[in-house]
Write a protein that holds these residues in place. Sequence first.
Motif, short mmCIF file in Angstrom:
data_model
loop_
_atom_site.label_atom_id
_atom_site.label_comp_id
_atom_site.label_asym_id
_atom_site.label_seq_id
_atom_site.Cartn_x
_atom_site.Cartn_y
_atom_site.Cartn_z
N ILE A 84 0.83 -1.20 0.00
CA ILE A 84 0.00 0.00 0.00
C ILE A 84 0.87 1.25 0.00
N GLU A 85 1.89 1.26 0.85
CA GLU A 85 2.75 2.43 0.95
C GLU A 85 3.59 2.63 -0.31
N GLU A 86 4.23 1.54 -0.79
CA GLU A 86 5.21 1.68 -1.86
C GLU A 86 4.59 1.66 -3.26
N LYS A 87 3.55 0.89 -3.46
CA LYS A 87 2.95 0.77 -4.79
C LYS A 87 1.81 1.78 -4.98
N CYS A 88 0.88 1.80 -4.03
CA CYS A 88 -0.29 2.68 -4.18
C CYS A 88 0.01 4.10 -3.73
N GLY A 89 0.44 4.24 -2.49
CA GLY A 89 0.64 5.58 -1.93
C GLY A 89 1.65 6.41 -2.69
N ARG A 90 2.78 5.80 -3.03
CA ARG A 90 3.83 6.55 -3.73
C ARG A 90 3.34 7.02 -5.10
N ALA A 91 2.60 6.17 -5.81
CA ALA A 91 2.10 6.55 -7.13
C ALA A 91 1.04 7.65 -7.02
N ILE A 92 0.18 7.55 -6.03
CA ILE A 92 -0.88 8.55 -5.84
C ILE A 92 -0.27 9.92 -5.57
N TRP A 93 0.70 9.98 -4.67
CA TRP A 93 1.33 11.26 -4.34
C TRP A 93 2.16 11.80 -5.50
N THR A 94 2.77 10.90 -6.27
CA THR A 94 3.53 11.34 -7.43
C THR A 94 2.60 11.95 -8.47
N ALA A 95 1.45 11.32 -8.70
CA ALA A 95 0.48 11.86 -9.65
C ALA A 95 0.00 13.24 -9.22
N TYR A 96 -0.19 13.42 -7.94
CA TYR A 96 -0.63 14.71 -7.42
C TYR A 96 0.45 15.79 -7.59
N GLY A 97 1.70 15.40 -7.42
CA GLY A 97 2.77 16.38 -7.37
C GLY A 97 3.59 16.54 -8.63
N THR A 98 3.13 15.99 -9.77
CA THR A 98 3.88 16.10 -11.01
C THR A 98 2.96 16.49 -12.16
N GLN A 99 3.55 16.65 -13.34
CA GLN A 99 2.81 16.96 -14.55
C GLN A 99 3.34 16.12 -15.70
N GLY A 100 2.62 16.16 -16.83
CA GLY A 100 3.10 15.55 -18.05
C GLY A 100 3.22 14.04 -17.98
N GLU A 101 4.27 13.50 -18.61
CA GLU A 101 4.45 12.06 -18.72
C GLU A 101 4.62 11.40 -17.36
N GLU A 102 5.32 12.07 -16.47
CA GLU A 102 5.52 11.50 -15.13
C GLU A 102 4.20 11.34 -14.40
N LYS A 103 3.34 12.31 -14.57
CA LYS A 103 2.01 12.25 -13.95
C LYS A 103 1.19 11.11 -14.56
N GLU A 104 1.22 10.98 -15.87
CA GLU A 104 0.46 9.93 -16.55
C GLU A 104 0.93 8.54 -16.11
N LYS A 105 2.24 8.37 -16.01
CA LYS A 105 2.78 7.08 -15.57
C LYS A 105 2.36 6.78 -14.14
N ALA A 106 2.39 7.79 -13.28
CA ALA A 106 2.00 7.60 -11.89
C ALA A 106 0.53 7.21 -11.77
N ILE A 107 -0.31 7.82 -12.61
CA ILE A 107 -1.74 7.48 -12.61
C ILE A 107 -1.94 6.00 -12.96
N LYS A 108 -1.22 5.54 -14.00
CA LYS A 108 -1.32 4.14 -14.40
C LYS A 108 -0.81 3.20 -13.30
N ASP A 109 0.28 3.60 -12.65
CA ASP A 109 0.83 2.79 -11.56
C ASP A 109 -0.16 2.72 -10.39
N ALA A 110 -0.80 3.85 -10.11
CA ALA A 110 -1.79 3.87 -9.02
C ALA A 110 -2.99 2.98 -9.35
N GLU A 111 -3.46 3.07 -10.58
CA GLU A 111 -4.60 2.24 -11.01
C GLU A 111 -4.25 0.76 -10.89
#
Length: 207
Positions: A84-111
């Motif tokens: 939960i912490e490393e796979k879900c939480g990290r991706a969710i916070w990354t999606a919130y705190g980034t833009q562009g391709e990094e944000k898109e990748k984080a969204i997919k990782d969170a999903e």
Amino acid sequence: MVKLALKLKGVQYEYIEEDLQNKGPLLLESNPVHKKIPVLIHGRKPVAESVVILEYINETWPENPLLPNDPYERAQARFWAKFIEEKCGRAIWTAYGTQGEEKEKAIKDAEEGLKILEEGLKGKFFNGETIGFLDIVACGIAFWLPVLEEAADIKFFDPEKLPRLRCWTEEYTKVELVKEAFPPRDKLLPAFKAYRDQMFGPKDSST
């Protein structure tokens, strides 16, 4: 997370709110390595990092155990907590705190992470019929995630595709002790929107 664990254990505590933009000496002395919250101070001894604090609370006050008694089930709970912490939480916070391709990748990782977590949820709560260790670790999915989604104009929690997590969220957020432990949405949302505006400006419309 920590407040909820203490409430479930019936432990009296003093809550001190920290200004993270101007960190006070107590926080810097109590957590000199990461200089982050939360920190539990018990008997003048500080304990840092959320999951570490949860385990400390569970061992210090054995009443109303948060972790299963069976060693294998405890190991499984710790495995999913790390997930939960490393796979879900990290991706969710990354999606919130980034833009562009990094944000898109984080969204997919969170999903992807939420879908796997959905498959691991078997009962009403992660612990079965009562709130336990994993429910506390996953609190961000119930409380923080919807706020982060709106603040950053993103969506990775689809209740139709994640019916178990949807039901868990509904049951979890109805519990009175849980509601008491977390700030209300109308307080969180403006803060997260303002913080993201500081990073990217108020006109960010990326997805």
